[in-house]
Design a protein around this motif. Structure first.
Motif, short mmCIF file in Angstrom:
data_model
loop_
_atom_site.label_atom_id
_atom_site.label_comp_id
_atom_site.label_asym_id
_atom_site.label_seq_id
_atom_site.Cartn_x
_atom_site.Cartn_y
_atom_site.Cartn_z
N THR A 1 37.41 35.19 41.45
CA THR A 1 37.39 33.80 41.95
C THR A 1 36.58 33.77 43.24
N ALA B 1 44.71 33.27 47.05
CA ALA B 1 44.54 33.57 45.63
C ALA B 1 45.08 34.97 45.32
N HIS C 1 45.23 36.20 41.47
CA HIS C 1 44.03 37.02 41.27
C HIS C 1 44.16 38.32 42.05
N ALA D 1 39.05 38.58 45.11
CA ALA D 1 38.50 37.26 45.41
C ALA D 1 37.36 37.38 46.40
#
Lengths: 386, 141
Positions: free
Chosen positions: A52, A99, A105, A108
């Motif tokens: 991400t 995140a 995730h 990132a």
């Protein structure tokens, strides 16, 4: 906010940055891509591992982060553009941190990048009437606060001129800084008036550039020895009743805040990180205008109100002092690429904690703090630990 | 203001009346008592979240709390007045701070703590000669 025990540890695995400068022949997405690729290499990771991306900028327009990611390779990951004035880069970093911390995730990307429009900052963080009345001049906004600070604590123009002298001295040791030439106190105090009591050399220059980071879980790390932990990443976007002249806000006479925005963000960050100002070995504080560094240092709890000018003269904030502040030269030397500024601060603190800051290395730097301010208003605090 | 010149306010509903009778128009909350300037179009109070804001005419005299002299043209082309110019904050006895331009004295005469009174004056002139008026404060030096 959840306590640290209920979130995952997040580490900075890789960092990358361009030199801060003036790039008439390069596009902002090219600068951002350079920082992303450098950060990837530094993390010893493949681009396909990044899950991400959060891209902070102010003046690059719609989908500008996507343009940067396109230069590295579209892999189907979500790309989100973050505009949060001077805290855009710090806010992108915070989203990448969230995140990973949340468990959504494992890897990132955060990047801050900017190519500045020419001339004074065209801030739109004002109401239309305020713009038409000429209230949108950043040095003037700070001048209003500076006069109040001077009257309250007896600080002088020489006091904040010494901030410029210190930061330009540090900047001379930073090959990435826009200005790498020291200035004398006389040069600062004789520079042209911009908005009394502020002069040209009290104001940071603008700059273009980018800095990016790969954030991940400890498990995903390639090089554990160089990793730096994100101990806290806090954003406070204004408190009721506090003046922030950078966005046309005046103090409430009837309902002044119990705690200011900067103080609140610092308190929350220290609380989350489980440490205090006394634990910081190196700090990046917000010196878009020289006097701001003085009250910033005080509001962050490094000394009592009104004490910063004296401690500055005693050398406490020098690179070899007790609390080295703006070791890379700060905004005053590095320059102010709005959406990238917060990332520039983080880049420097990571270098310091890794012991890779060369001639400007602070001694035994284990914990560091970055503070980004700005229109909105915003106050971002990021605490990093080795 | 020259006689016969066409004038328009910078924005409607910033002030009421003119001359010595002029007063800024703010909003006051009927629940918490907070006062805002300029007036808000919505009745929702961002201090206490009560839906009770009403128009309030503010006093025309206050005290200067801070000021600066701007020597550069503001960015964006929004400001069309003269440069340099003085601006700052005046606290009105109603209990509200107002950001304002200063007029009617030499810049080096402005001090914090000075009393200042409201004046409605030209900000700039349109190409067709129309004067755009705004509120300013005159420090009592």
């Amino acid at each position: 906010m959840k306590p640290p025990g209920e979130t995952r540890e997040v580490v900075v695995a890789g960092i990358g940055a361009t030199r801060w400068g003036y790039y008439p022949d390069r596009e902002s997405y090219e600068l951002a891509a350079e920082a992303i690729i450098d950060a990837l290499k530094d993390a010893e990771m493949e681009w396909r591992e990044v899950e991400t991306a959060f891209c902070g900028s102010v003046y690059q327009g719609t989908g500008s982060g996507h343009q940067a990611v396109r230069e590295v390779g579209l892999t189907g990951i979500p790309v989100v553009n973050v505009e949060n004035a001077c805290s855009s880069g710090s806010s992108a970093f915070r989203l990448a941190y969230q995140a990973v911390a949340s468990g959504l995730h494992d890897v990132a990307l955060a990047v801050g990048f900017e190519k500045m429009p020419k001339g004074p900052i065209p801030s739109t963080a004002f109401r239309p009437t305020e713009l038409q009345m000429g209230f949108n001049v950043q040095p003037a906004n700070y001048a209003l606060e500076t006069l109040l600070y001077m009257e309250k604590y007896g600080a002088t123009e020489e006091d904040f001129s010494l901030i410029t002298v210190k930061n330009r001295k540090n900047g001379a040791l930073n090959p990435h800084a826009r200005f790498q030439k020291p200035v004398t106190l006389e040069e600062v105090m004789n520079s042209r008036a911009v908005a009394g009591p502020l002069r040209l050399l009290h104001c940071c220059p603008l700059a273009d550039g980018a800095a990016g980071f790969i954030l991940c879980t400890r498990k995903k790390l390639r090089s554990k020895s160089r990793a730096v932990t994100v101990a806290a990443s806090v954003l406070t976007s204004g408190v009721y009743g506090e003046a922030v002249y950078q966005c046309g806000m005046v103090d409430s006479v009837k309902f002044p805040p119990a705690e200011g925005m900067v103080e609140m963000s610092a308190r929350k960050a220290y609380q989350f990180a489980g440490c205090g100002p006394e634990d910081m070995d190196v700090i990046q504080v917000y010196d878009s205008m020289a006097p701001g560094e003085l009250w910033d240092i005080e509001k962050l709890g490094f000394c009592k109100e009104g004490e910063a000018p004296r401690l500055l003269r005693e050398g406490v904030f020098d690179i070899n002092g007790k609390i080295p502040a703006n070791t890379d030269g700060g905004l005053i030397s590095r320059g102010h690429p709005l959406g990238a500024t917060g990332c520039g601060q983080i880049y420097e603190v990571v270098l310091q904690l890794r012991g890779e800051a060369g001639p400007r290395q602070a001694k035994e730097a284990k914990t560091g703090l970055c503070h980004t301010m700005g229109a909105g208003p915003n106050s971002s605090i990021i605490i990093l630990k080795k | 203001m020259e006689c016969g010149k066409k004038t328009v306010p910078l924005r409607e509903e910033l002030w009421t009346a003119s001359g010595d009778q002029a007063g800024l128009i703010g909003s006051g909350c009927t629940l918490c008592g907070e006062i805002f300037f300029p007036k808000k179009k919505s009745a929702f109070c961002p201090h206490c979240q009560h839906e009770g804001l009403q128009d309030a005419t503010l006093g025309s005299r206050g005290r200067i709390t801070t000021f600066t002299m701007v020597h550069q043209q503001p960015a964006g082309g929004f400001y069309k007045g003269p440069v340099p110019y003085a601006y700052g904050v005046v606290q009105l006895p109603d209990g509200v701070n107002v950001e304002t331009l200063f007029t009617g004295c030499r810049p080096d005469e402005i001090r914090t703590g000075l009393e200042a009174r409201l004046a409605i004056e030209k900000l700039y002139e349109e190409d067709d000669g129309t004067e755009v008026l705004t509120y300013k404060f005159v420090p009592t030096v």
